[in-house]
Design an enzyme around this catalytic site. Structure first.
Site, PDB file in Angstrom:
ATOM      1  N   ARG A  42       0.792  -1.231   0.000  1.00  0.00           N
ATOM      2  CA  ARG A  42       0.000   0.000   0.000  1.00  0.00           C
ATOM      3  C   ARG A  42       0.825   1.282   0.000  1.00  0.00           C
ATOM      4  O   ARG A  42       0.609   2.163  -0.800  1.00  0.00           O
ATOM      5  CB  ARG A  42      -0.922   0.028   1.226  1.00  0.00           C
ATOM      6  CG  ARG A  42      -1.995  -1.037   1.253  1.00  0.00           C
ATOM      7  CD  ARG A  42      -3.022  -0.711   2.320  1.00  0.00           C
ATOM      8  NE  ARG A  42      -3.935  -1.809   2.560  1.00  0.00           N
ATOM      9  CZ  ARG A  42      -4.972  -1.741   3.395  1.00  0.00           C
ATOM     10  NH1 ARG A  42      -5.189  -0.627   4.061  1.00  0.00           N
ATOM     11  NH2 ARG A  42      -5.761  -2.759   3.584  1.00  0.00           N
ATOM     12  N   HIS A  88      -8.282  -3.695  -6.848  1.00  0.00           N
ATOM     13  CA  HIS A  88      -7.925  -3.037  -5.581  1.00  0.00           C
ATOM     14  C   HIS A  88      -9.123  -3.028  -4.634  1.00  0.00           C
ATOM     15  O   HIS A  88      -9.862  -2.029  -4.547  1.00  0.00           O
ATOM     16  CB  HIS A  88      -7.455  -1.602  -5.860  1.00  0.00           C
ATOM     17  CG  HIS A  88      -6.690  -0.981  -4.728  1.00  0.00           C
ATOM     18  ND1 HIS A  88      -5.403  -1.329  -4.422  1.00  0.00           N
ATOM     19  CD2 HIS A  88      -7.046  -0.033  -3.824  1.00  0.00           C
ATOM     20  CE1 HIS A  88      -4.967  -0.623  -3.395  1.00  0.00           C
ATOM     21  NE2 HIS A  88      -5.949   0.172  -3.011  1.00  0.00           N
ATOM     22  N   TYR A 132     -19.621  13.059 -10.299  1.00  0.00           N
ATOM     23  CA  TYR A 132     -19.689  14.305 -11.056  1.00  0.00           C
ATOM     24  C   TYR A 132     -18.470  14.539 -11.939  1.00  0.00           C
ATOM     25  O   TYR A 132     -18.516  15.348 -12.858  1.00  0.00           O
ATOM     26  CB  TYR A 132     -19.841  15.496 -10.102  1.00  0.00           C
ATOM     27  CG  TYR A 132     -21.109  15.462  -9.287  1.00  0.00           C
ATOM     28  CD1 TYR A 132     -22.358  15.467  -9.905  1.00  0.00           C
ATOM     29  CD2 TYR A 132     -21.063  15.426  -7.905  1.00  0.00           C
ATOM     30  CE1 TYR A 132     -23.525  15.428  -9.156  1.00  0.00           C
ATOM     31  CE2 TYR A 132     -22.213  15.395  -7.145  1.00  0.00           C
ATOM     32  CZ  TYR A 132     -23.444  15.390  -7.778  1.00  0.00           C
ATOM     33  OH  TYR A 132     -24.597  15.350  -7.051  1.00  0.00           O
TER      34      TYR A 132
END
Length: 830
Positions: A42, A88, A132
């Site tokens: 990570r 992921h 958006y």
């Protein structure tokens, strides 16, 4: 009769699965496994492609979905969903945050994602929700994935073994250095700054040509970090240390300039240090102005727009631009970027120097180009084999066609071609599928031309695989192509490190007169504003007082002085003279509340210059005297750290006040003078050293309502004189030899005659002939005159008129100083 009771001899399957382990060993191993998972899976980037797993998976998911720089934008939620579902499984917010950062041109030097919509701002505004915004890969990001289909990198199974994903991207440029990386793992962190693409590529090419080069050699190409928000790097030594060791602290300063106006100047900030929040910067500057920590600012505006950053700090008319600029630099416009070049090398975290980072990248590219060349060679050889078969078939076209016609089916035709003409299985398969139109002479010429091209390509690939020099030349050529396509001008500049610049360094050193009134108005005026006069004059207006306000203190100092200000209530405050606003002699002054936190009725009674004090010494003292005749000595070390609200200097009994403070070293005598004109001289060692909270011991036996007016230290064999000034403006100088030494707590000797003409004693100082005195009346009149204008007479005399004080007015304070050489030169010229 059967029984349901369990057989005690039967094996217990549950118990067989239970293992006895030590808790500490199990916890240790579990934590190590967790830590390594975070480190490798990570938080840390791979040195080869400079990407963390989440960034790599986002780009690969976009690549697989065809969301390239040439395609239309795709909803960010769609990209996040594909990444999360296939590669992921750690939550959509983490993926979207990584996607947003790759699209921000103020976060990444070369953004890897082309975003459409609100992706946040340098003000710290968050990006719009993923439903958006839209995104696609930036063109330069595709260079990280180039040739990934050609077996250039290893693949691994995804989290549910449905798909495979790349362990690393081919990375056609050194992305770790170019875009940098930051992350916090378990017990370690990384913070690699971004760099200029052209500089990094030039350094990589130089390393390939000169494997034995040093980090210093590479710094001829990589000048230093190149931040997307530009700014300035202060000095080069820190950058050198970071490149040579993998760790360092680089100071980054904002870009600004001063715009001169008709009435005042403005400081305009146009570039910010990397990762500095613009709106919070403006807020912090505004807080400093509001809290009084930043003087001289009239207005603060953020005029930034799409064309760039523009923060305007508008100054007051009388503000010192250099001082405001220095405060902004110290508190707001400079940040430190902590370089930690930590990355995964062969799956293990390692801190890398600049050279090691480039060496690891070059080794990765060598592997990528080698594997790509092997893949291309295999394809080329396969194609050449097919073309050889086609050319052979064209040479015997009639026989080949006849053989195919005579065959019962395709399989028989293939076997006949293999048996009769010696074609391989692959060649036979291709010939059977050929169309008759391909037998034309033009088609034959095209096949021959293609065959020549393929054989040339095979030769080139074999040459690359057979020579490391040729392989490296390919890497260099491709790097240069990337540079030509994407490199731009450097944004971050270098400025010289001039060291720490204090406000005092920016202010001309000059003697000033500081005036403080009972209503807590304060100001400073250059001492040369007041021309030296002859004694007995009225002086000139030194300050404009409000009704019923009176001067409470006046003292002389240098603008570079750092003062300890002692008050009548026994407190001591710290004051930097340059922080007192400079004003004209007729100005009232400014409120002292932001400079000295004085209580009601608290007045400055003594001032000591701290610049020359040795706070480490045990042989330097501040000797104090109170109005009731108490004296004490305290080592200067107890006054090293003074809070803004002041600290206790001496404890006072009810009705007593601190009268005066002087610096002594254990070898002085002390002269105490009283308001009724008495004076006593005794050895300072008669007063033992004591702490700040002590009251002290009796120094003078005062009669009636008499009070101590001042204290003067006397050196052994002192040739100076004792200057005494009274409240009605009279004064005299007397040789110190006329004051014999006595034991402390005596009544002393007559120093000066007081009474109706002179009034009470106001001041007592030891002076030299070269000194000047400044006397100021309670009504604001001020006079400056050379000390040698005051007559030297004996004790028990009335003295001469020093200042002509009007009826109802009286001398408030007297300060003695020695003019600087420049002042003396100007006076002599006049």
């Amino acid at each position: 009769m059967s029984s349901d009771a369990p057989d005690p001899d039967a094996p217990d399957e549950v118990a067989d699965r239970v293992k006895n382990v030590r808790v500490d060993e199990e916890m240790e191993q579990s934590y190590i496994d967790y830590a390594m998972s975070v480190i490798a899976g990570r938080a840390l980037p791979d040195v080869r492609d400079g990407l963390k797993p989440v960034h790599r998976r986002i780009l690969y998911a976009m690549h697989e979905a065809g969301v390239s720089s040439g395609s239309s934008h795709r909803k960010s939620s769609n990209i996040v969903g594909d990444t999360m579902g296939d590669y992921h499984p750690h939550g959509d917010s983490a993926i979207y945050d990584a996607l947003v950062r790759m699209a921000q041109d103020f976060s990444m030097r070369y953004p890897l994602v082309d975003g459409q919509g609100n992706f946040g701002s340098v003000d710290g505004d968050p990006a719009a929700a993923m439903r958006y915004t839209e995104a696609r890969m930036a063109s330069i990001a595709e260079e990280l994935l180039t040739d990934i289909e050609k077996d250039t990198v290893d693949f691994q199974s995804n989290y549910d073994d449905r798909l495979t994903e790349p362990e690393v991207l081919p990375s056609a440029f050194p992305n770790l250095l170019v875009n940098g990386s930051s992350g916090i793992a378990v017990g370690m962190s990384t913070n690699v700054p971004p760099h200029n693409l052209g500089e990094v590529i030039d350094a990589t090419v130089h390393l390939i040509d000169n494997p034995d080069c040093t980090v210093v050699d590479l710094m001829d190409y990589v000048k230093g970090p190149d931040f997307p928000t530009a700014g300035n790097i202060v000095g080069r030594s820190d950058v050198k240390q970071a490149y040579q060791t993998g760790r360092g602290r680089v100071r980054v300063r904002a870009e600004y300039h001063v715009e001169e106006g008709d009435s005042s100047d403005s400081i305009v900030i146009t570039e910010l240090p990397y990762q500095q929040n613009k709106s919070k910067l403006v807020e912090r500057i505004a807080d400093d102005v509001r809290d009084g920590d930043l003087d001289g600012v009239r207005d603060l505006r953020d005029e930034s727009d799409r064309n760039g950053i523009r923060i305007v700090v508008e100054l007051k008319r009388n503000a010192n631009t250099d001082v405001v600029e220095n405060h902004l630099l110290e508190s707001h416009l400079e940040r430190t970027f902590g370089v930690i070049n930590l990355a995964l090398v062969d799956g293990q975290p390692k801190v890398l120097t600049l050279k090691e980072m480039l060496e690891e990248y070059v080794a990765h590219r060598k592997e990528v180009v080698r594997r790509r060349s092997e893949h291309d060679l295999a394809e080329a050889e396969d194609r050449a084999h097919i073309l050889e078969g086609r050319l052979k078939a064209l040479e015997q076209a009639d026989d080949v066609v006849e053989t195919i016609q005579n065959a019962e089916d395709r399989d028989d035709a293939k076997e006949a071609l293999k048996d009769d003409f010696g074609f391989t299985q692959a060649q036979a398969d291709h010939i059977v599928r050929m169309q008759l139109g391909s037998l034309t002479s033009m088609e034959a010429a095209e096949i021959e031309s293609e065959y020549e091209e393929v054989t040339d390509r095979i030769e080139r690939l074999e040459e690359i695989l057979g020579s490391e020099e040729e392989l490296l030349s390919v890497i260099k050529e491709e790097l240069r192509d990337i540079k030509e396509e994407y490199a731009d001008e450097r944004r971050t500049s270098f400025i010289e490190d001039t060291g720490t610049v204090t406000d005092e360094d920016l202010i001309p050193e000059e003697d000033v007169v500081v005036v403080l009134s009972e209503s807590d108005y304060i100001k400073r005026v250059p001492a040369d504003t007041f021309d030296a006069q002859h004694r007995g004059g009225k002086g000139i207006i030194g300050t404009d007082l409000k009704d019923e306000d009176r001067v409470s203190a006046v003292f002389t100092a240098s603008t570079h002085d750092y003062l300890l200000c002692f008050t009548n209530q026994g407190q001591v405050y710290r004051l930097k003279v340059h922080q007192v606003p400079e004003m004209s002699r007729t100005a009232r002054g400014t409120s002292a509340v932001n400079i000295l936190d004085l209580d009601d009725g608290e007045e400055i009674s003594a001032v000591v210059t701290a610049d020359d004090l040795d706070f480490e010494s045990d042989d330097e003292y501040l000797t104090m005297a109170t109005r009731h005749g108490y004296v004490k000595r305290t080592t200067v070390g107890e006054f090293e750290n003074i809070r803004s609200t002041g600290i206790i200097a001496i404890s006072l009994e009810d009705g007593d006040e601190l009268a005066d403070v002087e610096v002594t070293d254990g070898s002085h005598d002390v002269v105490l003078g009283s308001e009724h004109g008495m004076a006593i001289r005794f050895d300072e060692t008669d007063v033992r050293a004591m702490g700040r909270n002590a009251r002290g011991v009796r120094g003078m036996d005062l009669e009636g309502d008499d009070k101590v007016a001042g204290l003067a230290p006397v050196e052994p064999d002192d040739e100076r004189t004792l200057l005494t000034v009274t409240e009605y403006g009279y004064g005299k100088r007397t040789p110190l030899s006329e004051y014999r030494k006595q034991s402390r707590n005596g009544k002393g000797l007559v120093d000066i005659k007081t009474g109706e003409r002179n009034g009470s004693v106001v001041s007592l100082d030891t002076v030299s002939d070269d000194d000047n005195l400044v006397a100021m009346s309670e009504a604001g009149q001020i006079i400056r005159l050379p000390v040698d204008e005051v007559s030297t007479v004996g004790r028990n005399t009335k003295g001469v008129k020093v200042m002509d004080v009007e009826d109802g007015d009286e001398v408030a304070a007297v300060s003695v100083y020695r003019p600087s050489e420049s002042d003396e030169d100007e006076a002599s010229e006049e």
